[in-house]
Design a protein around this motif. Structure first.
Motif, PDB file in Angstrom:
ATOM      1  N   LEU A   3      25.165  36.815  42.558  1.00  0.00           N
ATOM      2  CA  LEU A   3      24.990  36.660  41.114  1.00  0.00           C
ATOM      3  C   LEU A   3      26.339  36.775  40.427  1.00  0.00           C
ATOM      4  O   LEU A   3      27.204  37.571  40.825  1.00  0.00           O
ATOM      5  CB  LEU A   3      24.042  37.736  40.568  1.00  0.00           C
ATOM      6  N   GLU A   7      24.804  36.998  35.007  1.00  0.00           N
ATOM      7  CA  GLU A   7      23.472  36.974  35.626  1.00  0.00           C
ATOM      8  C   GLU A   7      23.028  38.388  36.003  1.00  0.00           C
ATOM      9  O   GLU A   7      21.852  38.746  35.823  1.00  0.00           O
ATOM     10  CB  GLU A   7      23.495  36.065  36.863  1.00  0.00           C
ATOM     11  N   ALA A 312      23.975  28.127  30.350  1.00  0.00           N
ATOM     12  CA  ALA A 312      23.397  28.717  31.572  1.00  0.00           C
ATOM     13  C   ALA A 312      22.734  27.615  32.395  1.00  0.00           C
ATOM     14  O   ALA A 312      22.004  26.777  31.862  1.00  0.00           O
ATOM     15  CB  ALA A 312      22.374  29.785  31.202  1.00  0.00           C
ATOM     16  N   GLY A 316      21.043  29.344  37.789  1.00  0.00           N
ATOM     17  CA  GLY A 316      21.351  30.695  37.350  1.00  0.00           C
ATOM     18  C   GLY A 316      20.113  31.421  36.857  1.00  0.00           C
ATOM     19  O   GLY A 316      19.901  32.607  37.155  1.00  0.00           O
ATOM     20  N   LEU A 317      19.262  30.742  36.091  1.00  0.00           N
ATOM     21  CA  LEU A 317      18.011  31.353  35.626  1.00  0.00           C
ATOM     22  C   LEU A 317      17.064  31.655  36.778  1.00  0.00           C
ATOM     23  O   LEU A 317      16.374  32.680  36.791  1.00  0.00           O
ATOM     24  CB  LEU A 317      17.342  30.419  34.611  1.00  0.00           C
ATOM     25  N   LYS A 319      17.962  32.441  39.790  1.00  0.00           N
ATOM     26  CA  LYS A 319      18.483  33.630  40.468  1.00  0.00           C
ATOM     27  C   LYS A 319      18.187  34.898  39.679  1.00  0.00           C
ATOM     28  O   LYS A 319      17.898  35.947  40.269  1.00  0.00           O
ATOM     29  CB  LYS A 319      19.991  33.475  40.697  1.00  0.00           C
ATOM     30  N   ILE A 320      18.245  34.815  38.345  1.00  0.00           N
ATOM     31  CA  ILE A 320      17.974  36.002  37.521  1.00  0.00           C
ATOM     32  C   ILE A 320      16.551  36.507  37.746  1.00  0.00           C
ATOM     33  O   ILE A 320      16.322  37.690  38.012  1.00  0.00           O
ATOM     34  CB  ILE A 320      18.210  35.675  36.032  1.00  0.00           C
TER      35      ILE A 320
END
Length: 416
Positions: A3, A7, A312, A316-317, A319-320
């Motif tokens: 991350l 993140e 973003a 990335g979202l 992974k969050i």
């Protein structure tokens, strides 16, 4: 899954309750607790089941060996030659003659069925199952033609007999008279009281030197069987296959699986069934993680749209939200391991406390074979349980994570 800094910051904020998000946090907490309970239950049950099998195997095999060479009709006249053949078989570590016969015993008007076991004096003193299990007296007092015996603790309780008392053993095959057969009755002094830990043995076993057993049963220089131990209990059939061919027609070779087939098969089936049933608890916890993440995505839709407009990425979202779900599952797994090992460490005290509070006997050895709750954690099984919890948690994050990544900022922010 690596991350970036932002993140990690967002994932950390989503793991903690925000304003007006107490209900989402509550659902996430319930999910964590459910994973914890599921993992703990699996670890406890599987460890106890492994302990059952290990304890039963050690104690049953410790008294009966990995296999026995038993003569037809319970008699093995040429036992010296069979004993020599058994000891010469590759893979056999020990072979010893033995006599075993169910009889009756009486003391002060009380009568109990017993299983008389005649063993060589060195085997009595060095037997791993009996050694260290003596509650009163000593097995060293059991010598040939001494009329001294050792008995199980439950048998002593049932008969009300103590160390030094005389126990009368009745052999129905006695001497013949004009009025019929008169049972043979011989009195023996109790020189040792032992507790193996297996109820069926402790309530019936009477151990005596082999010479005394031959005299009691009027066998002469005959034994009933030869107990055999091998280098590997799991390969006992393969190891003793040559010996079985040599003694065919005079005796039959029976290994520990055949002697206790129903018991160990029942344990194996129950072990698998319990694993499958308790895995459902972890699955239910995973659905809680799924529902909490869906609620979190719905609550954070506006924040997600803003993040998208700020640059973003979709990945990335993903992974969050995957980090949030997997973190909940990981924390639940770790807490479950701690809870499971704590329960196993204090297992007997917990059982005793529950019995004291409820007034019920939860661990009746006459039903459960063993006198105490056993445990033997298996690192491979524990690792499998932990991996299963993590994989289920990971799979539960996929739908909410991709749902968040597919949020259209234009549609969300159109009327803002």
């Amino acid at each position: 899954m690596i991350l970036s800094r932002y993140e990690r910051m967002i994932a950390k904020r989503y793991l903690l309750p925000g304003k007006g998000e107490g209900f989402i946090f509550l659902v996430a907490g319930i999910s964590l607790a459910a994973v914890m309970l599921g993992v703990a239950a699996l670890i406890i049950v599987m460890s106890v089941m492994n302990g059952f099998r290990a304890e039963l195997f050690d104690k049953i095999v410790g008294l009966n060996g990995h296999a026995v060479v038993q003569g037809y009709g319970g008699r093995l006249p040429d036992w010296q030659s069979v004993l020599a053949q058994a000891r010469a078989t590759p893979g056999v570590t020990n072979a010893t003659p033995m006599i075993e016969q169910p009889l009756l015993a009486t003391f002060n008007g009380r009568v109990e069925a017993v299983l008389v076991r005649g063993m060589t004096v060195p085997d009595i003193r060095t037997n791993k199952t009996l050694k260290g299990k003596v509650l009163a007296g000593t097995l060293n007092n059991l010598t040939a033609n001494s009329s001294r015996i050792g008995i199980g603790s439950r048998l002593a309780e049932n008969l009300g007999i103590q160390l030094g008392d005389s126990l009368t053993i009745i052999n129905p095959a006695g001497r013949a008279t004009p009025f019929g057969t008169v049972p043979r009755q011989v009195a023996y002094q109790v020189a040792a009281i032992f507790e193996v830990g297996v109820y069926d043995y402790d309530k019936a076993f009477v151990v005596m030197p082999m010479e005394d057993a031959q005299t009691l049963l009027l066998l002469g220089d005959v034994v009933g069987m030869i107990e055999v131990e091998t280098v590997d209990a799991d390969r006992v059939g393969q190891i003793l296959e040559p010996l079985a061919g040599k003694v065919a027609g005079r005796a039959v070779v029976t290994d520990w699986r055949q002697m206790n087939a129903s018991l160990f098969e029942a344990l194996a089936v129950e072990r698998i069934a319990m694993f499958v049933v308790l895995s459902i608890i972890v699955l239910v916890a995973v659905f809680n993680i799924l529902s909490s993440l869906i609620m979190l995505v719905r609550a954070k839709t506006r924040d997600i749209a803003i993040l998208r407009t700020m640059g973003a990425s979709r990945i990335g979202l993903v992974k969050i939200f995957m980090t949030v779900g997997v973190t909940i599952g990981t924390l639940g797994m770790v807490a479950g391991m701690i809870l499971g090992f704590t329960f196993l460490f204090f297992r007997q005290g917990i059982v005793n406390a529950i019995q004291f509070v409820t007034g019920q006997n939860l661990w009746d050895p006459s039903i459960r074979f063993l006198t105490e709750l056993p445990s033997q954690p298996d690192p491979v099984e524990i690792a499998t349980i932990c991996i299963m919890a993590l994989v289920f948690s990971f799979l539960a994050t996929l739908y909410p994570a991709f749902k968040a990544a597919n949020t259209d900022p234009v549609q969300v922010l159109r009327y803002e």
